[in-house]
Scaffold this active site. Structure first.
Site, short mmCIF file in Angstrom:
data_model
loop_
_atom_site.label_atom_id
_atom_site.label_comp_id
_atom_site.label_asym_id
_atom_site.label_seq_id
_atom_site.Cartn_x
_atom_site.Cartn_y
_atom_site.Cartn_z
N SER A 103 0.82 -1.21 0.00
CA SER A 103 0.00 0.00 0.00
C SER A 103 0.85 1.26 0.00
O SER A 103 2.01 1.25 0.40
CB SER A 103 -0.90 0.00 1.24
OG SER A 103 -0.10 0.04 2.40
N ASP B 108 -5.91 -8.70 11.92
CA ASP B 108 -5.25 -8.67 13.22
C ASP B 108 -6.31 -8.86 14.29
O ASP B 108 -7.46 -8.48 14.11
CB ASP B 108 -4.53 -7.32 13.41
CG ASP B 108 -3.37 -7.44 14.40
OD1 ASP B 108 -3.20 -8.53 14.99
OD2 ASP B 108 -2.65 -6.45 14.56
N PRO C 99 3.16 0.63 25.55
CA PRO C 99 1.73 0.91 25.62
C PRO C 99 1.23 1.62 24.37
O PRO C 99 1.96 2.40 23.75
CB PRO C 99 1.61 1.82 26.85
CG PRO C 99 2.96 2.43 27.03
CD PRO C 99 3.94 1.42 26.51
N ASP D 175 4.55 -11.14 3.22
CA ASP D 175 3.83 -10.76 4.44
C ASP D 175 2.34 -10.96 4.14
O ASP D 175 1.75 -10.17 3.40
CB ASP D 175 4.14 -9.31 4.80
CG ASP D 175 3.55 -8.91 6.15
OD1 ASP D 175 2.92 -9.77 6.81
OD2 ASP D 175 3.72 -7.74 6.54
N ASP E 84 5.11 -3.65 8.99
CA ASP E 84 5.65 -3.36 7.65
C ASP E 84 7.13 -2.99 7.73
O ASP E 84 7.93 -3.40 6.90
CB ASP E 84 4.85 -2.23 7.00
CG ASP E 84 3.35 -2.51 7.02
OD1 ASP E 84 2.97 -3.67 6.78
OD2 ASP E 84 2.56 -1.59 7.29
#
Lengths: 344, 344
Positions: free
Chosen positions: A10, A116, A232, A111, A240
């Site tokens: 992308s 996710d 955090p 990849d 990527d």
């Protein structure tokens, strides 16, 4: 590090995900990069608004064909990332077959960007195409959820992790599997051999696993691992960047040293990615309070700019951290051999 | 050098022209770059085949609008290059107006990419749009032919060069005009003051001219110049690299030091561009003979791959020369003040 990488993923105008997180590091490390954009978007999808278009399969094919006619398909390495639709992915799969036929020792980092945390962000019909592409890869970098999706195995204990790796190495013939981060759940922590550095029980950590196939041997692979501190907040583009660095540092040896090649590259990629993340985190901490509000869907819905400010403050500090990419002053911790992964 | 640049120009997968020649140098020099692609092509148009598409005006507008909604239109600097159609250019012109209204001290380098050596390579209806955009610019970098096209003045002697610069500075209110290379014809060579380094008559040279407007003064501008060695052969992307470096090195001072700002930046850009060109030329010389055939339209027509090989060997060595971009070991020659440009 010299050579030519073809990167297909992308493109966003603002910020650092996909190609914007991968191309600059590869260039800094000395690679010429041929850059194919699978989308042309204003920003990553975590912001409130998203403008731009996906590149059609016809356009991708036309670009690949022109490059072939001009004899410009010359990469020694190939990197593929986010490719949103099945037609576009098929066009890329055809290209991969062509490149591999021409140059069997092409180093291909695939990849498999699927989603996710239990959520797919591509069309489901790309999954079987990725499965067909896996045997052409040199290294794959799925996350936890993508391992589950590709192998159809729920990762819940050491036995299921073994089954999933076995499928990837033996059924899909993937030489190297690198899972950049798995939450270090109790079962995973308990399975780690005592030689691993002590992990305090209340410190949130992730585990990076690299598994290099060992064909014609007693076990499917040699496994390496390294705990990684969890910072955090959510940062985009980290995977990527990690994949690009992994590909950049992968030095193809003979088959017997394959495990060393991938564990060495993963150590470099981990150290640099983590340093970049830390730099980004430290920068985000210096921002005015309104730019570093924690994730809160309710408050975000009431004030869309609240989310935008948070996202903006968490864009990777890739430019400011370019010395990290070059490795200056960085201490690289070698991944540890998980000697009894297949036997305990 | 820190800050954010919005770059709007072409993208090619293979090689270094447009954004591929501009973005990496800006990033190396410390700038975050927001990258808008006006085309997505396989390679530059000098190769035999060309695949890909132009970005539509609607898509550009949609991207700009999403960025505005997300409050991501934050550049301190703007760089525009090849924008092939009038509609697309109008969308960019609207964006420029918006950015300048929000941030009047935006540094805008406008490269009016129209054509070269008497040939237009954009639609003619972009010319009046560029003319309307000129007053918004901080620096423009037209080549010889583009100066003629924008001002409608044929450059054939010192008087016509003066008229053209006067029009650009006074009618179009352009603060800085940098013409990166003009063939050093006899009339131009004869007009140069004796303080300029002696130019051997048979050495092919170009002249770089930087002209900084001096409003409310006796003359339209302060003019600086520097002869530049002409390397044999045609290299693509040189102007795009030069413009990016010029923008990167431009340090806005107060109005009185404007001439110094642009001449300083142009000196840096010239030295680095020339060193990159020399590196590329030296590399091309090491290639097998079949990869460095001189331009010959007849032979090229009979064997299309002949041209392709020549083009490939002349792609800028941007990655291998990244230390040049950072300026290491580079001697920068300051541009000379052409004190009597307006008076001789």
């Amino acid at each position: 590090m010299v050579g030519r990488v073809l990167s297909i993923q992308s493109h966003v105008v603002f910020g650092y995900v996909g190609g914007k997180a991968a191309v600059f590091p590869l260039q800094c490390l000395g690679y010429d990069v041929d850059v194919v954009n699978t989308v042309h978007f204003s920003n990553h999808s975590g912001y409130g608004w998203l403008g731009g278009t996906k590149t059609t399969a016809a356009e991708l094919t036309q670009i690949f064909q022109s490059m072939e006619s001009n004899n410009l398909l010359l990469p020694e390495r190939l990197l593929t990332g986010y490719i949103p639709g099945a037609e576009g992915l098929s066009a890329v799969a055809d290209l991969v077959d062509k490149l591999k036929a021409k140059k069997p020792n092409l180093i291909y980092l695939l990849d498999p960007v699927l989603g996710d945390s239990g959520r797919l962000y591509v069309a489901p019909d790309v999954i079987p195409i990725y499965q067909r592409m896996l045997p052409q890869s040199t290294i794959i970098t799925p996350n936890w959820f993508e391992v589950e999706t590709l192998t159809d195995i729920k990762l819940q204990d050491l036995a299921s992790l073994r089954r999933a790796l076995k499928i990837l190495h033996e059924e899909y013939r993937v030489p190297n599997v690198v899972i950049s981060s798995i939450p270090l759940a109790d079962w995973l922590s308990a399975a780690l051999p005592p030689t691993f550095s002590k992990i305090p029980p209340n410190s949130p950590r992730l585990l990076c696993i690299a598994s290099a196939a060992t064909p014609n041997s007693a076990h499917p692979s040699t496994v390496y691992a390294q705990p990684v501190e969890l910072l955090p907040g959510y940062f985009s583009g980290v995977g990527d960047l990690f994949s690009a660095l992994l590909l950049a540092h992968f030095v193809h040896g003979d088959a017997s040293s394959n495990g060393e090649a991938v564990s060495h590259a993963a150590s470099q990629a981990l150290a640099k990615t983590h340093a970049m993340l830390r730099l980004t985190h430290e920068y985000a901490e210096t921002l005015p309070e309104e730019d570093r509000q924690p994730t809160d869907d309710e408050k975000d819905a009431a004030d869309p700019q609240r989310k935008v400010r948070r996202m903006r403050g968490r864009e990777l500090r890739l430019i400011q951290g370019q010395d990290i990419i070059r490795g200056s002053g960085l201490e690289i911790e070698a991944m540890q051999d998980w000697t009894d992964f297949w036997t305990t």
